[in-house]
Design a protein around this motif. Structure first.
Motif, short mmCIF file in Angstrom:
data_model
loop_
_atom_site.label_atom_id
_atom_site.label_comp_id
_atom_site.label_asym_id
_atom_site.label_seq_id
_atom_site.Cartn_x
_atom_site.Cartn_y
_atom_site.Cartn_z
N LEU A 64 0.25 5.63 0.98
CA LEU A 64 1.40 5.35 0.13
C LEU A 64 1.45 3.88 -0.26
O LEU A 64 1.81 3.54 -1.39
N HIS A 65 1.08 2.99 0.66
CA HIS A 65 1.08 1.56 0.35
C HIS A 65 0.13 1.28 -0.81
O HIS A 65 0.47 0.55 -1.75
N GLU A 66 -1.04 1.85 -0.79
CA GLU A 66 -2.03 1.63 -1.86
C GLU A 66 -1.49 2.15 -3.19
O GLU A 66 -1.55 1.48 -4.23
N GLU A 67 -0.96 3.38 -3.17
CA GLU A 67 -0.47 4.00 -4.40
C GLU A 67 0.78 3.27 -4.91
O GLU A 67 0.95 3.10 -6.13
N ALA A 68 1.66 2.88 -4.00
CA ALA A 68 2.89 2.20 -4.39
C ALA A 68 2.59 0.86 -5.05
O ALA A 68 3.22 0.48 -6.04
N CYS A 69 1.62 0.12 -4.50
CA CYS A 69 1.25 -1.17 -5.10
C CYS A 69 0.75 -0.98 -6.53
O CYS A 69 1.09 -1.77 -7.43
N ALA A 70 -0.04 0.07 -6.74
CA ALA A 70 -0.56 0.35 -8.08
C ALA A 70 0.58 0.72 -9.03
O ALA A 70 0.64 0.25 -10.18
#
Length: 294
Positions: A64-70
């Motif tokens: 989720l951290h990776e996707e949220a940053c994007a």
């Protein structure tokens, strides 16, 4: 999932500590913790492993951290492109006395973060205009105090504060724990200039006491009010919790309705920029009150 909640989660994921993340977001920890728990509930999985020393990301949290940053980066790019296309915008904010100072630093920082291209003009009004320029069309939104004639004006209460009477410390009533307006019926109050909003004047200048007397000192600013009490022995009202010059004190009034610190705007002039200002002011103010209570 709201972008705001994702920003909260990213801050916690990067700080690995709720306290540090809350400080980074300029908010208190309890609402941050609630928001992340609500996000976990919506997704149906644990995102963070909590411990007394901090937090750690679960595999789902890492993803989720990776996707949220994007997603957040894309949202920022969209906002920047739309702002650039719309061109420069200006918002004029009216303030009354110390209204901006109550939480102005945090509000300014939060608004700049959301609207970096916006040009903010601040216009301070004296006590003769409780709408802080709103009624005259000089400002777009105002931070002020109620009550006043709000015909055609929308207000949102940010805080309610008890009111007291300002007296000289050598006044016989100065050492009372509390007073009622009837205790001041024979006292000499200050007054505002003729033409001042009647609702506002009735609240702040003791109209229930000697409102018919014309020999009362005329004041236009909060400082003039205090100096009138200090030099002339008049009495006036003010919200509790404010600093006073040496020689003055404030005694709570038990029969006065609270003073409402409000954000106001013209009902027929609402714009997206004004709506955003109101929303950010409410969010910042909730954080300021939580900090004060903590």
């Amino acid at each position: 999932m709201e972008l705001r909640t994702l920003r909260y989660f990213v801050a916690v994921a990067e700080e690995l500590h709720f306290g540090r993340a809350a400080a980074r977001l300029r908010m208190t920890q309890p609402p941050l913790s609630r928001a992340v728990k609500q996000l976990e509930t919506e997704l149906g999985c644990v995102l963070l492993l909590r411990s007394p020393t901090g937090v750690a990301l679960t595999p789902a949290g890492v993803l989720l951290h990776e996707e949220a940053c994007a997603l957040l980066a894309q949202a920022d790019r969209v906002r920047a492109r739309v702002t650039a296309t719309a061109g420069p915008v200006t918002l004029t904010v009216g303030t009354l006395a110390d209204s901006a100072e109550r939480f102005g630093t945090r509000l300014a920082a939060a608004y700049r973060e959301h609207h970096p291209a916006a040009r903010i003009l601040v216009r301070e009004s004296d006590l003769t205009d409780p709408t802080a320029g709103l009624r005259a069309g000089l400002v777009d939104v105002a931070l002020t105090r109620a009550p006043f004639d709000d015909t055609g004006i929308t207000t949102r209460t940010l805080r309610s504060e008890r009111v007291g009477v300002v007296l000289r410390t050598d006044d016989p009533l100065a050492h009372r724990d509390s007073l009622r307006l009837t205790d001041l019926a024979e006292r000499r109050w200050f007054r505002f200039p003729d033409g001042t909003d009647t609702v506002w004047q009735a609240y702040w200048t003791g109209s229930a006491g000697d409102g018919r007397r014309r020999d009362r000192p005329v004041v236009r600013t909060a400082r003039e009010c205090l100096q009138s009490v200090l030099w002339n022995g008049t009495v006036g009202l003010m919200p509790l919790g404010h600093d006073l010059p040496e020689g003055l004190t404030v005694v709570p009034l038990t029969d006065m309705p609270p003073s409402r610190f409000v954000i106001a705007w013209r009902a027929d002039g609402t714009t997206p920029l004004i709506r955003s200002f109101v929303r950010i002011a409410e969010t910042v103010h909730r954080g300021t009150d939580s900090t004060r209570m903590g």
